[in-house]
Design a protein around this motif. Structure first.
Motif, PDB file in Angstrom:
ATOM      1  N   MET B   1     -29.841   1.420  25.510  1.00  0.00           N
ATOM      2  CA  MET B   1     -28.933   2.267  25.402  1.00  0.00           C
ATOM      3  C   MET B   1     -29.297   3.727  25.966  1.00  0.00           C
ATOM      4  O   MET B   1     -30.042   4.401  25.947  1.00  0.00           O
ATOM      5  CB  MET B   1     -27.636   2.599  24.698  1.00  0.00           C
ATOM      6  CG  MET B   1     -26.715   2.495  24.880  1.00  0.00           C
ATOM      7  SD  MET B   1     -26.176   3.397  23.183  1.00  0.00           S
ATOM      8  CE  MET B   1     -25.563   2.140  22.433  1.00  0.00           C
ATOM      9  N   ARG B   2     -28.477   3.607  27.405  1.00  0.00           N
ATOM     10  CA  ARG B   2     -28.591   5.122  28.215  1.00  0.00           C
ATOM     11  C   ARG B   2     -27.760   5.678  27.521  1.00  0.00           C
ATOM     12  O   ARG B   2     -26.703   5.835  26.634  1.00  0.00           O
ATOM     13  CB  ARG B   2     -27.619   4.265  29.528  1.00  0.00           C
ATOM     14  CG  ARG B   2     -28.986   4.140  30.288  1.00  0.00           C
ATOM     15  CD  ARG B   2     -28.598   3.975  31.698  1.00  0.00           C
ATOM     16  NE  ARG B   2     -27.642   3.709  32.361  1.00  0.00           N
ATOM     17  CZ  ARG B   2     -27.061   3.655  33.758  1.00  0.00           C
ATOM     18  NH1 ARG B   2     -27.687   3.762  33.969  1.00  0.00           N
ATOM     19  NH2 ARG B   2     -25.330   3.940  33.476  1.00  0.00           N
ATOM     20  N   THR B   3     -28.075   7.267  27.427  1.00  0.00           N
ATOM     21  CA  THR B   3     -27.445   8.232  26.737  1.00  0.00           C
ATOM     22  C   THR B   3     -25.773   8.585  27.358  1.00  0.00           C
ATOM     23  O   THR B   3     -24.808   8.812  26.759  1.00  0.00           O
ATOM     24  CB  THR B   3     -28.134   9.676  27.647  1.00  0.00           C
ATOM     25  OG1 THR B   3     -29.278   9.848  26.897  1.00  0.00           O
ATOM     26  CG2 THR B   3     -27.100  10.848  26.686  1.00  0.00           C
ATOM     27  N   GLU B   4     -25.582   7.948  28.909  1.00  0.00           N
ATOM     28  CA  GLU B   4     -23.802   8.438  29.130  1.00  0.00           C
ATOM     29  C   GLU B   4     -23.693   7.563  28.878  1.00  0.00           C
ATOM     30  O   GLU B   4     -22.126   7.475  28.102  1.00  0.00           O
ATOM     31  CB  GLU B   4     -24.275   7.996  30.496  1.00  0.00           C
ATOM     32  CG  GLU B   4     -24.674   6.797  30.864  1.00  0.00           C
ATOM     33  CD  GLU B   4     -24.800   6.862  32.539  1.00  0.00           C
ATOM     34  OE1 GLU B   4     -25.173   5.881  33.303  1.00  0.00           O
ATOM     35  OE2 GLU B   4     -24.428   8.154  33.681  1.00  0.00           O
ATOM     36  N   GLU B   5     -24.063   6.339  28.188  1.00  0.00           N
ATOM     37  CA  GLU B   5     -23.043   5.256  27.143  1.00  0.00           C
ATOM     38  C   GLU B   5     -22.533   5.355  26.127  1.00  0.00           C
ATOM     39  O   GLU B   5     -21.822   5.277  25.211  1.00  0.00           O
ATOM     40  CB  GLU B   5     -23.840   3.724  27.644  1.00  0.00           C
ATOM     41  CG  GLU B   5     -24.496   3.259  28.762  1.00  0.00           C
ATOM     42  CD  GLU B   5     -25.500   2.223  28.981  1.00  0.00           C
ATOM     43  OE1 GLU B   5     -25.518   1.322  30.080  1.00  0.00           O
ATOM     44  OE2 GLU B   5     -25.806   2.037  28.182  1.00  0.00           O
ATOM     45  N   LEU B   6     -24.204   6.057  25.342  1.00  0.00           N
ATOM     46  CA  LEU B   6     -23.620   6.607  23.872  1.00  0.00           C
ATOM     47  C   LEU B   6     -22.310   7.481  23.822  1.00  0.00           C
ATOM     48  O   LEU B   6     -21.440   8.030  23.563  1.00  0.00           O
ATOM     49  CB  LEU B   6     -25.236   7.079  23.309  1.00  0.00           C
ATOM     50  CG  LEU B   6     -24.925   8.097  21.844  1.00  0.00           C
ATOM     51  CD1 LEU B   6     -24.697   6.775  20.996  1.00  0.00           C
ATOM     52  CD2 LEU B   6     -26.236   8.595  20.947  1.00  0.00           C
ATOM     53  N   ILE B   7     -22.649   8.700  24.939  1.00  0.00           N
ATOM     54  CA  ILE B   7     -20.961   8.763  24.957  1.00  0.00           C
ATOM     55  C   ILE B   7     -20.130   9.000  25.091  1.00  0.00           C
ATOM     56  O   ILE B   7     -19.672   9.228  24.366  1.00  0.00           O
ATOM     57  CB  ILE B   7     -21.610  10.605  26.175  1.00  0.00           C
ATOM     58  CG1 ILE B   7     -22.736  11.172  25.951  1.00  0.00           C
ATOM     59  CG2 ILE B   7     -20.514  11.612  26.161  1.00  0.00           C
ATOM     60  CD1 ILE B   7     -23.269  12.129  27.333  1.00  0.00           C
ATOM     61  N   ASN B   8     -19.961   7.620  25.925  1.00  0.00           N
ATOM     62  CA  ASN B   8     -18.623   6.801  26.101  1.00  0.00           C
ATOM     63  C   ASN B   8     -18.738   6.674  24.583  1.00  0.00           C
ATOM     64  O   ASN B   8     -17.201   6.872  23.918  1.00  0.00           O
ATOM     65  CB  ASN B   8     -19.193   5.565  26.880  1.00  0.00           C
ATOM     66  CG  ASN B   8     -19.304   6.078  28.460  1.00  0.00           C
ATOM     67  OD1 ASN B   8     -18.733   6.863  28.352  1.00  0.00           O
ATOM     68  ND2 ASN B   8     -19.487   4.666  28.717  1.00  0.00           N
ATOM     69  N   ALA B   9     -19.274   6.091  23.765  1.00  0.00           N
ATOM     70  CA  ALA B   9     -18.747   5.500  21.832  1.00  0.00           C
ATOM     71  C   ALA B   9     -18.213   6.994  21.367  1.00  0.00           C
ATOM     72  O   ALA B   9     -17.515   7.115  20.749  1.00  0.00           O
ATOM     73  CB  ALA B   9     -19.891   5.272  21.513  1.00  0.00           C
ATOM     74  N   LEU B  10     -19.227   7.824  21.753  1.00  0.00           N
ATOM     75  CA  LEU B  10     -18.482   9.580  21.093  1.00  0.00           C
ATOM     76  C   LEU B  10     -17.208   9.429  21.442  1.00  0.00           C
ATOM     77  O   LEU B  10     -16.509  10.365  20.732  1.00  0.00           O
ATOM     78  CB  LEU B  10     -19.822  10.647  21.144  1.00  0.00           C
ATOM     79  CG  LEU B  10     -21.108  10.137  20.517  1.00  0.00           C
ATOM     80  CD1 LEU B  10     -21.743  11.093  21.117  1.00  0.00           C
ATOM     81  CD2 LEU B  10     -21.072   9.347  19.169  1.00  0.00           C
ATOM     82  N   VAL B  11     -16.832   9.496  22.315  1.00  0.00           N
ATOM     83  CA  VAL B  11     -15.744  10.193  23.233  1.00  0.00           C
ATOM     84  C   VAL B  11     -15.122   9.423  22.636  1.00  0.00           C
ATOM     85  O   VAL B  11     -13.201   9.938  22.055  1.00  0.00           O
ATOM     86  CB  VAL B  11     -15.435  10.170  24.854  1.00  0.00           C
ATOM     87  CG1 VAL B  11     -14.611  10.229  25.135  1.00  0.00           C
ATOM     88  CG2 VAL B  11     -16.720  11.579  25.025  1.00  0.00           C
TER      89      VAL B  11
END
Lengths: 172, 212
Positions: B1-11
């Motif tokens: 998983m790419r970091t920007e994708e993880l950030i999507n989930a966190l947001v």
């Protein structure tokens, strides 16, 4: 981050995107200091982002945010080194030229997170994947899974907590 | 998983309730004190001569020591639960009860004949003290450890041990109102022994359950 804690998700998004390169640089420095080349700094970046997210209420808003982030990063880097063990010890001179140059922000892939995701239950995995990789909104996920938005929110939050717990149990 | 994708989930994961860690700690201390206080009044209560005792300096001095221990340990505890928060001043503050007690012991040794030292040290309640301080500390310790789980202690064992100190400070404050041994020599011998048990328990539980 103050905006983010107050519920402004656009501010939160830009905060996390801005902090990721800093974490990446710190992780890389930690790896160099320990002359340890057996891991991907991106794994730490993602684990720290998850920790920042789940523990954001422990930041005292009267204080600067830098030391708070630095302490979380240090803690997670140590955890990771314990987890992986220092299997490979290569002098830094041998690898320094192979270390990747600073890439475009947020474009890196990490492997740990996929390994952890694989151990969650299918529904939790599905929800995390939908909102992250596919960029779906809570509303869309709720419609597709025929759940209420509230239930999806709760499930997503539990899934993220479970994900953090997987990192932790992996560390033992 | 790419970091920007993880950030999507966190947001996407917005908090349903915004908790403030300071409030969580405050609530834990209050609840812990209520639990310990209830057990105190149900099980042992004030000593019979409490009216007289309230005029006695050594009796009142016990509360100076136990309350300063509780305050310093609670302060340090809430710092240890926040990554990167400076904890040093509170660590120093923890020396205050120890120094106060040491000074009181010196004063006692200078002012009383040596023949009275031994009875003063042995006292009449040592076993009771070793039982009741840990017993009264169970409630506050549980509350504090639960609160610390909401926090993010970077040194789980240490945070657990300090929670043990804080719980002991609360417990000893109640216990001191029952105990008829007011001599600093007694307090300096038996209270720390009782407190050490609670601290050890806090360390053990903390180093397992406070990881995050």
């Amino acid at each position: 981050m103050r905006g983010a804690i107050a519920g402004d998700s656009a501010a939160y998004q830009s905060f996390l995107v801005a902090v990721a390169p800093y974490l990446r640089a710190t992780a890389r420095r930690q790896f160099m200091r320990l002359s340890w080349a057996g891991g991907d700094p991106e794994d730490i970046v993602q684990e720290v982002l998850l920790a920042i997210h789940l523990k954001r209420h422990t930041w005292d808003q009267q204080r600067a945010i830098g030391p708070w982030i630095a302490a979380i990063t240090r803690n997670k880097a140590i955890d990771m080194l314990r987890r992986r063990g220092r299997q490979t010890e290569i002098p830094i001179e041998d690898v320094i030229e192979q270390l990747p140059a600073e890439p475009a922000s947020g474009a890196e892939e990490a492997r740990d997170v996929d390994r952890m995701l694989a151990t969650l239950n299918p529904r939790q995995r599905d929800i995390i994947r939908s909102v992250s990789v596919n960029g779906a909104s809570i509303r869309e996920v709720a419609d597709r899974l025929e759940m209420s938005e509230g239930a999806v929110r709760v499930a997503l939050h539990r899934a993220l907590k479970a994900l953090a717990a997987r990192y932790r149990s992996d560390a033992r | 998983m790419r970091t920007e994708e993880l950030i999507n989930a966190l947001v996407s994961d917005e908090p349903s309730t915004r908790k403030r860690f300071g409030l969580v700690m405050g609530f834990a201390v209050a609840l812990g004190a209520i639990v310990a206080g209830s057990l105190f009044f149900l099980a042992i209560g004030f000593r019979p001569d409490i009216d007289q005792a309230l005029k006695s300096v050594p009796f009142l001095f016990k509360f100076v020591v136990t309350l300063s221990l509780a305050v310093a340990a609670i302060g340090l505890c809430s710092r240890l639960a926040r990554p990167g928060a400076p904890a040093r001043e509170w660590g120093y503050a923890l020396a205050a009860p120890a120094i106060l007690l040491a000074l009181a012991v010196v004063a006692e040794l200078m002012m009383t004949p040596s023949s009275s030292w031994e009875p003063s040290l042995v006292g009449s309640n040592s076993r009771f003290c070793l039982t009741f301080i840990p017993l009264l500390a169970v409630g506050p310790l549980a509350c504090l450890l639960l609160a610390l789980r909401q926090g993010a202690p970077t040194h789980p064992g240490l945070a657990g041990a300090v929670a043990g100190l804080a719980a002991s400070g609360i417990a000893a404050t109640f216990y001191a109102a029952n105990c008829t041994d007011d001599a600093p020599l007694f307090v300096a011998t038996w209270y720390p022994l009782a407190i050490a048990m609670v601290v050890a328990a806090g360390y053990g539980i903390g180093s397992i359950s406070l990881k995050w």
